[in-house]
Motif scaffolding. Structure first.
Motif, PDB file in Angstrom:
ATOM      1  N   SER A  62       0.877  -1.384  -0.086  1.00  0.00           N
ATOM      2  CA  SER A  62      -0.086  -0.049  -0.127  1.00  0.00           C
ATOM      3  C   SER A  62       0.708   1.193   0.079  1.00  0.00           C
ATOM      4  O   SER A  62       0.413   2.380  -0.291  1.00  0.00           O
ATOM      5  N   PHE A  63       2.191   1.080   0.186  1.00  0.00           N
ATOM      6  CA  PHE A  63       3.132   2.201   0.445  1.00  0.00           C
ATOM      7  C   PHE A  63       3.578   2.778  -0.791  1.00  0.00           C
ATOM      8  O   PHE A  63       4.180   3.628  -1.265  1.00  0.00           O
ATOM      9  N   GLU A  64       3.371   1.805  -1.978  1.00  0.00           N
ATOM     10  CA  GLU A  64       3.786   1.996  -3.367  1.00  0.00           C
ATOM     11  C   GLU A  64       5.263   2.203  -3.616  1.00  0.00           C
ATOM     12  O   GLU A  64       5.872   3.100  -4.203  1.00  0.00           O
ATOM     13  N   ASP A  65       5.862   1.191  -2.747  1.00  0.00           N
ATOM     14  CA  ASP A  65       7.651   1.470  -2.828  1.00  0.00           C
ATOM     15  C   ASP A  65       8.082   0.361  -3.359  1.00  0.00           C
ATOM     16  O   ASP A  65       8.018  -0.968  -2.792  1.00  0.00           O
ATOM     17  N   PRO A  66       8.415   0.149  -4.808  1.00  0.00           N
ATOM     18  CA  PRO A  66       8.935  -0.972  -5.411  1.00  0.00           C
ATOM     19  C   PRO A  66      10.057  -1.705  -4.569  1.00  0.00           C
ATOM     20  O   PRO A  66      10.133  -2.731  -4.455  1.00  0.00           O
ATOM     21  N   GLN A  67      11.059  -0.813  -4.330  1.00  0.00           N
ATOM     22  CA  GLN A  67      12.144  -1.283  -3.420  1.00  0.00           C
ATOM     23  C   GLN A  67      11.691  -2.258  -2.144  1.00  0.00           C
ATOM     24  O   GLN A  67      12.378  -3.196  -1.778  1.00  0.00           O
ATOM     25  N   ILE A 269       0.875   9.007   2.768  1.00  0.00           N
ATOM     26  CA  ILE A 269       0.580   7.751   3.678  1.00  0.00           C
ATOM     27  C   ILE A 269      -0.773   7.343   3.433  1.00  0.00           C
ATOM     28  O   ILE A 269      -1.523   8.304   3.731  1.00  0.00           O
ATOM     29  N   PRO A 270      -1.080   6.152   3.121  1.00  0.00           N
ATOM     30  CA  PRO A 270      -2.415   5.826   3.017  1.00  0.00           C
ATOM     31  C   PRO A 270      -3.344   5.965   4.405  1.00  0.00           C
ATOM     32  O   PRO A 270      -2.820   5.940   5.342  1.00  0.00           O
ATOM     33  N   ASP A 444       7.954   8.035  12.013  1.00  0.00           N
ATOM     34  CA  ASP A 444       7.071   7.658  13.072  1.00  0.00           C
ATOM     35  C   ASP A 444       5.743   7.279  12.337  1.00  0.00           C
ATOM     36  O   ASP A 444       5.043   6.248  12.697  1.00  0.00           O
ATOM     37  N   GLN A 445       5.233   7.995  11.644  1.00  0.00           N
ATOM     38  CA  GLN A 445       3.864   7.996  10.952  1.00  0.00           C
ATOM     39  C   GLN A 445       3.889   6.414   9.952  1.00  0.00           C
ATOM     40  O   GLN A 445       3.030   5.962   9.789  1.00  0.00           O
ATOM     41  N   LEU A 446       5.058   6.551   9.356  1.00  0.00           N
ATOM     42  CA  LEU A 446       5.118   5.134   8.549  1.00  0.00           C
ATOM     43  C   LEU A 446       5.097   4.171   9.120  1.00  0.00           C
ATOM     44  O   LEU A 446       4.369   2.986   8.950  1.00  0.00           O
ATOM     45  N   VAL A 447       5.757   4.019  10.392  1.00  0.00           N
ATOM     46  CA  VAL A 447       5.865   2.912  11.339  1.00  0.00           C
ATOM     47  C   VAL A 447       4.709   2.600  11.777  1.00  0.00           C
ATOM     48  O   VAL A 447       3.980   1.281  11.817  1.00  0.00           O
TER      49      VAL A 447
END
Length: 465
Positions: A62-67, A269-270, A444-447
């Protein structure tokens, strides 16, 4: 011999008839009842998000990060902790298969030979024998069936524990991945601060040499440089530890994975919409594991209870013996038999074992309730923390914009000689400090977001064994 076989068959038939009649009035299996749960109003489902249609079973995508997606796939494929969890699951499946085999008759075969020699008469004697036997326990009280169910449910609990290990690995991998990007940006800011601090130290030293400032200001600027250098060293050490942690998850150095992250993603961030999570708890691997363990404990308790009812065993054997190995199969003797065991005569031991199984079941009930409550608490805390970080982020963003404007004004005043270089550099350092705080908030928001995805219960992310 024919008379013996007929008599045995009659006894066998009588026991079977009795067993069938007893089976009709036996009800040894307990029906599972959902334990009573008292959910506080603050944890009501109305306050939780509806994620059944939103969260993909690969929720990190959902974070749309291919890596990030590539890194997670590599960790799931190579991590040693997950490999151990897979072996635990495989063992549980094999044990469940052993219990399942008790439902069918067991077949065994043995062969023996005997050679005797009499030194007095100098005569020898040879004898050969073989036995093919069939053994089967009539599961009148569903003891064998309960044991098989207990094994199967325990295997399912092991599967969910393995799934939880995999999900924890995903969260840990994402956290470490983002931390590398966060630390790279912090290191860049720290290097800029050191460069500016050195410029301040140089300007202060020049002013001191010209007599326009005191030696104290020179010492203070040098002290500030030392502090900046120590902070840089701490960030470098933290980066090394983070990269090593990722390498351990991958079972290979991070650089060999071909994945780099210079900065945190700036993508939005979704969000998670509010609603009622009808299947929230049912999808969590820890809740499912606890439920299977509870049901397995109940089945084990049933097996213990049934184990103290009379056990009926039916046997059949085919025996043959001969003095010649070639004639071994020419004289077979068939035998039918039956046995009955009355374990309830061991009354004290029966009561102890039944009490132990009851305690084990009640402990499983408590563990299940505790797991449910912790799930609600975890989701509620994560949602509150998410809102807290969102609010902080909005404040820090405004503060950063304000700091940028202050820096622009000081740069303009310095350009026209209305302010000196030291003031400008101090303002730039203040702006970078706020930027560091904003970066930490972003991390922190991502985590929190990925922990919330896991807590809300996505689908299973690894295949069965």
């Amino acid at each position: 011999m024919k008379t013996m076989i007929k008599t045995t068959v009659k006894i066998f038939s009588t026991i079977v008839c009795c067993a069938v009649s007893l089976l009709g009035c036996s009800a040894m299996r307990s029906e599972y009842q959902q334990p009573d749960l008292v959910i506080p109003e603050s944890w009501s489902q109305d306050s939780l998000p509806n994620t059944s249609a939103e969260i993909s079973y690969k929720w990190w995508t959902s974070f749309e990060d291919p890596q990030l997606n590539v890194l997670v796939d590599k960790v799931i494929a190579s991590n040693s902790d997950l490999a151990k969890a897979t072996l635990v699951l495989r063992k549980a499946l094999l044990e469940a298969g052993i219990n399942e085999n008790d439902k069918i008759p067991s077949l065994s075969f043995s062969q023996n030979s005997l050679y005797e020699y009499d030194f007095d008469s100098q005569e020898s004697k040879k004898a050969f024998g073989s036995t093919l036997s069939l053994n089967y326990e009539l599961d009148l009280w569903h003891r064998v069936d309960a044991l098989a169910d207990a094994g199967e449910l325990a295997a399912r609990a092991s599967y969910e524990s393995r799934e939880e290990t995999a999900q924890n690995l995903v969260v840990t991998t994402a956290m470490l991945y983002w931390k590398v990007g966060y630390l790279n940006q912090r290191l860049a800011l720290a290097n800029q601060n050191i460069a500016d601090t050195k410029r301040i130290e140089s300007i202060t030293t020049t002013k001191y040499e010209s007599g326009s400032t005191t030696r104290l200001e020179v010492l203070e600027s040098t002290q500030n440089l030392f502090e900046q250098q120590v902070q840089l060293s701490e960030l470098q050490q933290e980066m090394s530890v983070t990269q090593n942690a990722i390498s351990i998850l991958l079972n290979q150095p991070l650089q060999d994975a071909g994945i780099t992250i210079d900065r945190l993603s700036e993508k939005r961030i979704p969000d998670i919409k509010a609603g009622i999570p009808s299947d929230l708890l049912l999808r969590r691997s820890d809740v499912k594991a606890s439920l299977y363990s509870l049901k397995s404990s109940l089945a084990t308790k049933d097996a213990v209870d049934a184990g103290y009812w009379p056990a009926f065993t039916l046997t059949a054997a085919l025996n043959t013996s001969s003095s010649s190995l070639l004639e071994l199969l020419q004289n077979p003797v068939a035998t039918l038999g039956s046995g009955i065991v009355l374990p309830f005569l061991e009354w004290n031991e029966m009561e102890l074992k039944q009490s132990i199984s009851e305690v084990d079941y009640q402990m499983a009930v408590v563990d299940y309730r505790d797991t449910i409550y912790k799930a609600f608490e975890e989701v509620a805390n994560l949602l509150n923390t998410k809102e807290h970080y969102l609010y902080q982020g909005s404040v820090y963003s405004e503060q950063f914009i304000n700091a940028q404007e202050i820096e622009r004004i000081y740069a303009s005043r310095y350009k026209y000689g209305e302010s000196d270089m030291v003031d400008l550099i101090n303002v730039m350092e203040s702006r970078r400090s706020i930027e560091s705080t904003l970066l930490e908030n972003r991390y922190d928001q991502l985590v929190i977001q990925i922990k919330l995805y896991q807590s809300l219960g996505g689908g299973d992310i690894i295949s069965e064994v």
